[in-house]
Design a protein around this motif. Sequence first.
Motif, short mmCIF file in Angstrom:
data_model
loop_
_atom_site.label_atom_id
_atom_site.label_comp_id
_atom_site.label_asym_id
_atom_site.label_seq_id
_atom_site.Cartn_x
_atom_site.Cartn_y
_atom_site.Cartn_z
N ASP A 40 -36.56 -88.70 -24.24
CA ASP A 40 -35.92 -87.60 -24.40
C ASP A 40 -34.90 -86.56 -23.01
O ASP A 40 -34.28 -85.96 -23.02
N HIS A 41 -35.57 -88.07 -22.21
CA HIS A 41 -34.74 -87.64 -20.51
C HIS A 41 -33.55 -89.06 -20.12
O HIS A 41 -33.31 -88.56 -19.45
N GLY A 42 -32.67 -89.03 -21.62
CA GLY A 42 -31.72 -89.79 -20.98
C GLY A 42 -32.06 -91.21 -21.00
O GLY A 42 -31.30 -92.03 -21.10
N VAL A 43 -33.25 -92.05 -21.02
CA VAL A 43 -33.41 -93.31 -21.43
C VAL A 43 -32.94 -94.08 -22.31
O VAL A 43 -32.97 -93.28 -23.45
N ARG A 44 -32.24 -95.05 -22.46
CA ARG A 44 -31.65 -95.76 -24.10
C ARG A 44 -32.71 -96.85 -24.37
O ARG A 44 -32.76 -97.57 -25.29
N VAL A 45 -32.94 -98.34 -23.71
CA VAL A 45 -33.24 -99.11 -23.81
C VAL A 45 -34.71 -99.47 -23.35
O VAL A 45 -35.55 -98.80 -22.88
N ILE A 46 -35.05 -99.97 -25.10
CA ILE A 46 -36.17 -99.91 -24.96
C ILE A 46 -36.18 -102.08 -24.96
O ILE A 46 -35.59 -102.52 -26.01
N ASP A 47 -37.39 -102.55 -24.20
CA ASP A 47 -37.62 -104.44 -24.31
C ASP A 47 -38.53 -104.08 -24.58
O ASP A 47 -39.94 -104.07 -24.17
N THR A 48 -38.73 -104.83 -25.62
CA THR A 48 -39.81 -105.82 -26.13
C THR A 48 -40.03 -107.16 -27.05
O THR A 48 -38.77 -107.89 -26.53
N ALA A 49 -41.28 -107.78 -27.49
CA ALA A 49 -41.24 -108.81 -27.81
C ALA A 49 -42.10 -109.68 -28.82
O ALA A 49 -43.38 -108.76 -28.99
N ASP A 71 -28.84 -95.35 -33.39
CA ASP A 71 -27.53 -95.78 -32.36
C ASP A 71 -28.14 -94.99 -31.03
O ASP A 71 -26.68 -95.33 -29.80
N GLN A 72 -28.41 -94.14 -30.51
CA GLN A 72 -29.29 -93.71 -29.39
C GLN A 72 -29.78 -95.18 -28.83
O GLN A 72 -30.15 -94.44 -27.74
N ILE A 73 -30.47 -95.78 -29.28
CA ILE A 73 -31.00 -96.47 -28.75
C ILE A 73 -31.08 -97.93 -28.72
O ILE A 73 -30.05 -98.23 -29.85
N TYR A 74 -31.52 -98.37 -27.75
CA TYR A 74 -30.32 -100.08 -27.42
C TYR A 74 -32.04 -101.02 -27.78
O TYR A 74 -32.99 -100.31 -26.38
N ILE A 75 -32.61 -101.18 -28.34
CA ILE A 75 -34.11 -102.12 -28.45
C ILE A 75 -33.77 -103.57 -27.85
O ILE A 75 -32.21 -104.37 -28.92
N ILE A 76 -34.42 -104.38 -27.06
CA ILE A 76 -33.65 -105.73 -26.76
C ILE A 76 -35.59 -106.36 -27.58
O ILE A 76 -36.61 -105.30 -27.06
N ASP A 77 -35.41 -107.70 -28.04
CA ASP A 77 -36.37 -108.10 -28.06
C ASP A 77 -36.62 -109.66 -28.21
O ASP A 77 -35.54 -109.69 -27.56
N ASP A 103 -33.30 -102.51 -38.77
CA ASP A 103 -32.61 -103.84 -39.45
C ASP A 103 -31.33 -104.37 -38.67
O ASP A 103 -31.36 -105.67 -38.77
N TYR A 104 -31.37 -104.40 -37.11
CA TYR A 104 -30.73 -105.14 -36.11
C TYR A 104 -31.10 -104.65 -34.75
O TYR A 104 -32.02 -103.94 -33.97
N PHE A 105 -31.65 -105.57 -33.97
CA PHE A 105 -31.07 -105.74 -32.72
C PHE A 105 -30.10 -105.83 -31.87
O PHE A 105 -29.32 -105.89 -31.98
N ASP A 106 -30.22 -104.87 -31.00
CA ASP A 106 -29.09 -104.82 -29.85
C ASP A 106 -28.77 -106.29 -29.09
O ASP A 106 -27.91 -105.82 -28.85
N LEU A 107 -29.87 -105.70 -29.06
CA LEU A 107 -29.85 -107.58 -27.81
C LEU A 107 -30.82 -108.82 -28.23
O LEU A 107 -32.39 -107.85 -28.33
N TYR A 108 -30.88 -109.50 -28.22
CA TYR A 108 -32.42 -110.51 -28.44
C TYR A 108 -32.04 -112.09 -27.94
O TYR A 108 -31.27 -112.64 -26.98
N LEU A 109 -33.05 -111.89 -26.95
CA LEU A 109 -33.48 -113.17 -25.69
C LEU A 109 -34.08 -113.86 -26.52
O LEU A 109 -35.16 -113.90 -27.12
N LEU A 110 -33.66 -115.03 -25.91
CA LEU A 110 -34.64 -116.53 -25.78
C LEU A 110 -35.93 -115.90 -24.35
O LEU A 110 -34.93 -116.18 -23.72
#
Length: 282
Positions: A40-49, A71-77, A103-110
């Motif tokens: 709500d305060h402008g953060v977009r990235v959520i990092d999880t695993a 499309d307003q949230i950038y999800i990292i898994d 149905d998609y992640f914006d960024l997927y990490l090893l």
Amino acid sequence: MQTVKIGATSLPAVGIGTWHTGDDPQKRPAEVQAIRISLDHGVRVIDTAEMYGMGRAEEVVKEAIQGYARDQIYIIDKVLPENASHRQLERSLDQSLRRVGTDYFDLYLLHWRGSVPLSETVDELERMVTKGKIRHWGVSNFDVADLQELWQLPAGQYCVANEDLYNLDERGIEFGLLPLMKKHNLPLIAYSPLAQADTISGQLTTDPLLGELAANHQASVYQIMLAWTLRYGNVLSIPKAGSPEHALANIQAAAITFTDDELTALAKRFPAPTSKQPLATI
């Protein structure tokens, strides 16, 4: 708020980390609210695993993002190294997608290096991009030699970020690794930027200099520590917020800027490395 570019996407430089999120069912409502307040305060990235609580953190993320435009949230898994193979990566990815409810992640990490050949993992990550299940891929807990090996692969150039431990108490990556990443324009995702401040050897929460700077900036010690990780740009810092109050404090920290004298004092109190250090992880 400061920004960092990952791939072609400009993002606020403070995101939401979810390590240990979901571990205590009684804390789940506050954790969900902390994520929502951040969004709500402008953060977009959520990092999880997938490793975090063996999927529980991903399930908290799913609950928290209900009602928000995807499309307003950038999800990292992240995928565990033992799952980063031709046989298993897509299966693990699909399970994570289901738990997060997207149905998609914006960024997927090893998540870190394992026994699966890096070339095999990169091939699978590229295949997931082609299938539309991830937009971009990156790595985590990679050191200089790891990145150099990665960049020798035909598709290694498509890595868009490296996530490593970075905070006032762990500056080792500043010798060698961060300069190399800067040269290649590879952004850092800084995990544990608050250094588990109550428990590490430095006892940072009671450090006199940090207390003085906090008073000067009308901030908390935690906010000073978080702002320090952002001081030179090209860094996405992902502190965990277990409550709405912590979430708001993290967001406000991104507005703190230091004078040259303050940076000099911090460097004297918490010296930068003068030689190559083993990559720190927790």
